[in-house]
Design a protein around this motif. Structure first.
Motif, short mmCIF file in Angstrom:
data_model
loop_
_atom_site.label_atom_id
_atom_site.label_comp_id
_atom_site.label_asym_id
_atom_site.label_seq_id
_atom_site.Cartn_x
_atom_site.Cartn_y
_atom_site.Cartn_z
N PHE B 65 45.51 -12.38 25.99
CA PHE B 65 44.99 -11.11 25.48
C PHE B 65 44.01 -10.54 26.49
CE2 PHE B 65 46.46 -10.78 21.05
CZ PHE B 65 47.12 -11.98 20.96
N LEU B 83 39.69 -11.62 27.56
CA LEU B 83 38.80 -11.70 26.41
C LEU B 83 37.78 -12.81 26.65
CD1 LEU B 83 40.86 -11.39 23.11
CD2 LEU B 83 39.55 -9.67 24.32
N PRO B 84 36.52 -12.61 26.27
CA PRO B 84 35.53 -13.67 26.51
C PRO B 84 35.67 -14.84 25.55
CG PRO B 84 34.52 -11.78 25.43
CD PRO B 84 35.94 -11.40 25.70
N GLY B 85 36.27 -14.63 24.36
CA GLY B 85 36.28 -15.70 23.37
C GLY B 85 34.88 -16.00 22.90
N SER B 86 34.67 -17.19 22.31
CA SER B 86 33.35 -17.49 21.76
C SER B 86 32.40 -18.04 22.82
CB SER B 86 33.48 -18.47 20.60
OG SER B 86 33.99 -19.69 21.09
N ARG B 87 32.91 -18.25 24.05
CA ARG B 87 32.03 -18.80 25.09
C ARG B 87 30.85 -17.87 25.33
NH1 ARG B 87 36.82 -20.25 29.16
NH2 ARG B 87 37.37 -18.25 28.31
#
Ligand SMILES: [Zn+2]
Lengths: 936, 91
Positions: B65, B83-87
């Motif tokens: 994504f 996407l950065p994600g939760s990091r």
């Protein structure tokens, strides 16, 4: 008869005569002819009948703007409808049929023309909508329209679709295009130079000229060589028909086999030239009235002379060379110029100044013209109302237009599209000016190519709204000046309304020779200027493109290729008939569906379950990801166990169902439905990448890495023992999974059932599948078991009330509608789709729910509606799956019914295609509801 | 036909991509605290801006994504990022 073949002029090969027929009569042309030139030289004037009034029509133009000369062309058993005569090369043995008539020369529907004053714009709509359009439409369609499609004709799907990139794309290989290509290629750029005609040169080909002191042909040949030497290409017979986003252009290249091109260019020069406008007087559509430019084109290139007694009517200098060439070819030529200030009369041409045509005379072709009270006998009338720049591609690319009164044309507004206009496409007429503009557009430095000759003077010519008689604006769609007046009277004054009300410019020629006249007429009628009146939107395609070209090779088996089983040859050898299931080609039947389904219940069934999704979810974040993405929590599943669950959309609607296997703490396999694998993978990936730490969990679709064979039935365990599978496989209990080895081969076995009988799903790496299958098949034979096709499997799962998502559910089905409400009631954590399960809609008591149906007689038709037995008829739901069960010896069915679970035991009507039956609502599971057969 | 840049694969044809969501929308949760209208707005309310827009697309062939910034009028692609994600979001 008026047209004739000049004994020496033209570039045709007179040693190679070609025979063809037109409306059944035999004629001869020559290699190098187009259909248009061959027909013109054969003296045929009436080439077709008009769209609405069945008026006789003849040749008008020289290229893609031709509105009248369309033919259904038959050759070698293939018939191609609506071929444009001007763009189609003549080939030996062609059979041409005029469109919208049985025979162009004699058409009884020509009587319609007498009724013309009762058939104004909007007539069909106003008259027949009231009387029920459906009743009249077939008759009207027979009387109107263009070519005929031969339904039995399947043209080959062999058009290659090719992609190309270049530094500079030059659209049009006339003088401006040649100069642009030459300048850019000289600087080492990769140039693609395209032209609709069969050779480069544009109007130079028939108007001639000298460039840089030499014949234009040398200049053109040298330019082609330079383009090719710099790595570019020159494509002729190629129409660039569409400008799309991000600099993509689509081109249709004609030839023995067509090619469809997608071209991305860093820069684009639009040198598409201009198209001659007609003149507007009574009966200006008679056969024998031809564009002056086109007459010169056909004379010089093909030796096809339009007539013998020729009148040229014009308001610009461009028609003088036409008159001169025809006089030299032996015609008697009178030139009527609307202007008083004109060039010198060419030798052999009588010029009358300040003369305009009032009317053309003739029944099925031109016989005379009336001009300023004078009667002039003529068999041919050549007209020029000026030139309209071909700005379509500029506008398709988002460009705007400006009105330029000096050039008497709408021309591209600079900087509004990525295309750089040059030459006549920019309203720049005259050879020297076109060369200079092309040179600059191609990025040329230094002096531009140079040519002698003055620029043309052009006087504006306009339709006169007060003119008498029937004046045609758009011959292809039979729109007259009177129709435009009617539109103005009725308030359809914007050009977009004018277009839709009268159909002006909506025919296959895209109104190339007519739009300007319609616009000018409306501007005169309303007293607005041309810019105030505006232009219509230009959309691709610029010219009709055959669907065979767009479709390319994406036909039949290549249209949407099916996925194939690794064991397909083995199934074929077992006698399987294949069918398509969710994008896979799978065995549908081996011998007899009912016998297969019965045999699987009585002894043993084997089927290939390889398409079943196998999505590995791996890592310390795996359980958390699955909990969020699934409706049923998987973190509480113990390693070595399997659990059935659902995946929802955020709207709460069931997207998929399937069993999740937990192999160890950090490793799961999600068995998505075979047709939903990609979708499920994306749901997992989106959450993984957007919500979680993507480095702690991976999602890996390994569906096609493994072959899965399912063994089901009372003898299933015996079969596995016979086949010699290890003890940890045969001793598995329902909903357990083990990873082990068969001989040296990795084997994953899961006790998961889609049949309601004890079943083992056995997966081995695809390359070991043939050997594994042979062993299992040996055990099957020993135990009198059966291979079962998908059709039998459908019966088995329907007997048990096992659903298929998308078949037994629809776009509003939520898990509680399927009887799975526990997670919705119990889960406290967030999961995908959770909130949507509590909306007022989701809480309704009368939601459509999954039920079973019990009925007498034959299976109910799938899709049949369930209706109340009495009271007003309305649909309460529908049958989703329906089969005859050989084991129960009765029909079984599943259905979605409003408040279905509350109706258990009720009898409802079943309505399908006028037939009424009844059925009783029961539980979805019709066979072994206690599940004792699974427990083994 | 547009050309979209995948941060992982490079420039590719638009037919390889699917639109996923408008960027910057926060999923309202936990569910019991979210009103019907807030949820409906999250699910179905789209800004569909004319001009500069930030959207999440997925490159179907690689499954990644991406955050695409583009102009919905000129179709120009202005920026792209994974996407950065939760990091980065820190959950
Ligand atoms: Zn990618």
């Amino acid at each position: 008869m008026s047209g004739w073949r000049h004994p020496t002029l033209g570039q045709i090969d007179r040693d190679r005569p070609l025979r063809f027929t037109f409306d059944g009569e035999a004629y001869t042309g020559y290699a190098g002819d187009t259909l248009a030139s061959a027909l013109l030289a054969s003296g045929i004037r009436v080439l077709g009948r008009s769209f609405k009034y069945h008026r006789p029509r003849g040749l008008w133009g020289l290229g893609g703007e031709e509105p009248n000369a369309l033919f259904d062309v038959g050759q070698g058993g293939i018939s191609t409808p609506n071929c444009r005569a001007t763009l189609t090369p003549l080939r030996d043995g062609m059979d041409l049929r005029a469109v919208n008539t049985r025979k162009a020369s004699r058409d009884p529907l020509g009587l319609l023309d007498l009724a013309q004053r009762f058939l104004p714009a909007g007539f069909y709509y106003k008259t027949f909508m009231a009387g029920g359009w459906m009743r009249w439409e077939p008759m009207i369609r027979r009387m109107a329209g263009l070519g005929r499609l031969d339904p039995s004709n399947r043209p080959p799907g062999d058009v290659p679709q090719r992609n190309a990139r270049c530094d500079l794309l030059v659209i049009g290989a006339g003088p401006a295009g040649l100069a642009a290509a030459r300048a850019a290629a000289g600087q080492g750029a990769t140039v693609w130079l395209l032209d609709e005609a069969g050779a480069p040169g544009g109007a130079l080909r028939w108007r001639g000229g000298e460039i840089d002191g030499g014949p234009w042909r040398e200049f053109a040949d040298e330019t082609v060589q330079r383009v090719q030497a710099a790595g570019g290409r020159v494509l002729t017979d190629t129409t660039l028909w569409g400008a799309f986003d991000h600099g993509l252009f689509a081109a249709w290249q004609r030839g023995a086999r067509d090619t469809h091109w997608r071209i991305w260019a860093a820069r684009v020069v639009l040198a598409a030239g201009a198209i001659e406008r007609p003149l507007w007087f009574a009966n200006n559509d008679l056969p024998g009235i031809i564009s002056a430019e086109a007459a010169l084109h056909h004379l010089v290139l093909y030796g096809a002379v339009a007539g013998r007694r020729v009148v040229v009517a014009t308001g610009n200098d461009g028609s003088y060379p036409v008159a001169s060439a025809l006089a030299e070819a032996g015609c008697r030529v009178t030139l009527l110029d609307a202007r008083e200030d004109t060039p010198e009369a060419p030798e052999g041409v009588e010029v009358r100044r300040g003369a305009r045509i009032d009317a053309a005379r003739g029944a099925r072709g031109l016989g005379a013209v009336n001009a300023g009270g004078q009667h002039i006998d003529a068999d041919t009338l050549l007209v020029s109302g000026g030139y309209t720049p071909s700005v379509h591609l500029h506008c398709q690319a988002g460009g705007k237009l400006d009105w330029d009164a000096d050039r008497d044309a709408l021309i591209p507004r600079p900087g509004t599209s990525a295309l750089i206009p040059a030459g006549a496409a920019n309203g720049t007429f005259g050879l020297n000016a076109a060369l200079a503009e092309g040179h600059a557009a191609g990025g040329g430095t230094g002096p531009a190519p140079n040519a002698a000759g003055a620029t043309w003077a052009i006087a504006p010519m306009r339709p006169d709204p007060k003119g008498k008689g029937r004046v045609w604006i758009d011959p292809q769609n039979d729109v007259t000046l009177k129709d435009v007046k009617l539109a103005a009277q009725e308030g359809y004054r914007s050009v977009e309304h004018l277009k839709r009300y009268t159909t002006l410019g909506m025919a296959t020629d895209q109104g190339r020779s007519s739009n300007f006249a319609g616009l000018a007429a409306m501007s005169e009628l309303t007293g607005h200027t041309i810019p105030e009146t505006g232009t219509t939107t230009y959309r691709p395609p610029f010219t009709p493109v055959p669907l065979t070209s767009l479709g390319g090779m994406r036909r039949g088996g290549l249209f949407n290729p099916l996925k194939r089983l690794a064991l397909e040859p083995q199934h074929a050898a077992l006698g399987a008939t294949f069918g398509e299931y969710g994008g896979w080609r799978r065995p549908a039947i081996y011998s007899d569906t009912q016998a297969e389904a019965k045999g699987a219940r009585e002894t043993l069934g084997l089927y290939d379950a390889s398409p079943l999704g196998k999505i590995e979810v791996i890592g310390p974040g795996a359980a958390e990801l699955l909990d969020f993405c699934g409706y049923v929590a998987m973190s509480t599943l113990k390693p070595g166990r399997a659990r059935y669950g659902f995946m929802l959309g955020e709207n709460g609607v069931v997207a998929d169902d399937g069993v999740t296997l937990r192999l160890d703490d950090n490793r799961f396999i999600l068995s998505a439905s075979s047709s939903h694998v990609d979708h499920v993978r994306l749901i997992l990936e989106e959450a993984r990448q957007d919500r979680f730490d993507p480095s702690r969990v991976f999602v890996h679709d390994v569906t096609t890495h493994w072959v899965t064979l399912s063994v089901t039935g009372p003898q299933a365990r015996m079969a596995l023992e016979t086949a010699g599978t290890p003890g940890d496989v045969t001793t598995l209990r329902h909903m357990q999974v083990v990873e082990t080895r068969w001989k040296h081969i990795p084997l994953r076995a899961a006790r998961v059932s889609f049949t309601g009988d004890a079943s083992w799903e056995l997966s081995v790496p695809a390359r070991h599948a043939p050997g594994f299958m042979t062993v299992l098949d040996g055990a099957r034979e020993a135990l009198d078991g059966h291979w079962i096709g998908l059709e039998a499997l459908m019966i088995l799962r329907a007997e048990k009330g096992y659903i298929l998502i998308g078949k037994d559910t629809d776009g509003i089905t939520m898990p509680q509608d399927l009887g799975w409400s526990r997670p919705r009631e119990r889960r406290q954590d967030e999961y995908f789709g959770r909130r949507a399960l509590f909306t007022p809609e989701a809480m309704r008591k009368d939601r459509r729910q999954l039920v079973g149906l019990d009925c007498d007689g034959a299976p109910l038709p799938t899709g049949a509606h369930l209706v109340p037995l009495d009271g007003p008829a309305r649909s309460l739901g529908f049958v989703t799956s329906s089969y005859h069960s050989p084991t129960l010896n009765r029909a079984v069915a599943l259905a979605l019914v409003d408040a279905g679970r509350d109706r258990k035991g009720d009898t409802l009507g079943v309505f399908h295609l006028g037939q009424h039956r009844t059925a009783r609502i029961c539980a979805p599971c019709a066979f072994d509801p206690e599940g004792t057969r699974l427990a083994d | 036909m547009q050309i979209f840049p995948c941060p992982f694969c490079g420039p590719r044809d638009e037919t390889e991509f699917h639109f996923a969501a408008e960027a910057g929308k926060h999923r309202p949760e936990p569910a019991p605290e979210v009103t019907d209208s807030a949820w409906a707005d999250y699910l179905y309310g789209a800004d569909a801006p004319k001009g500069r827009a930030q959207e999440v697309w997925v490159h179907l062939t690689c499954g990644e994504f991406l955050l695409l910034t583009r102009d919905t009028v000129t179709r120009e692609v202005l920026d792209v990022a994974a996407l950065p994600g939760s990091r980065e979001a820190g959950t």
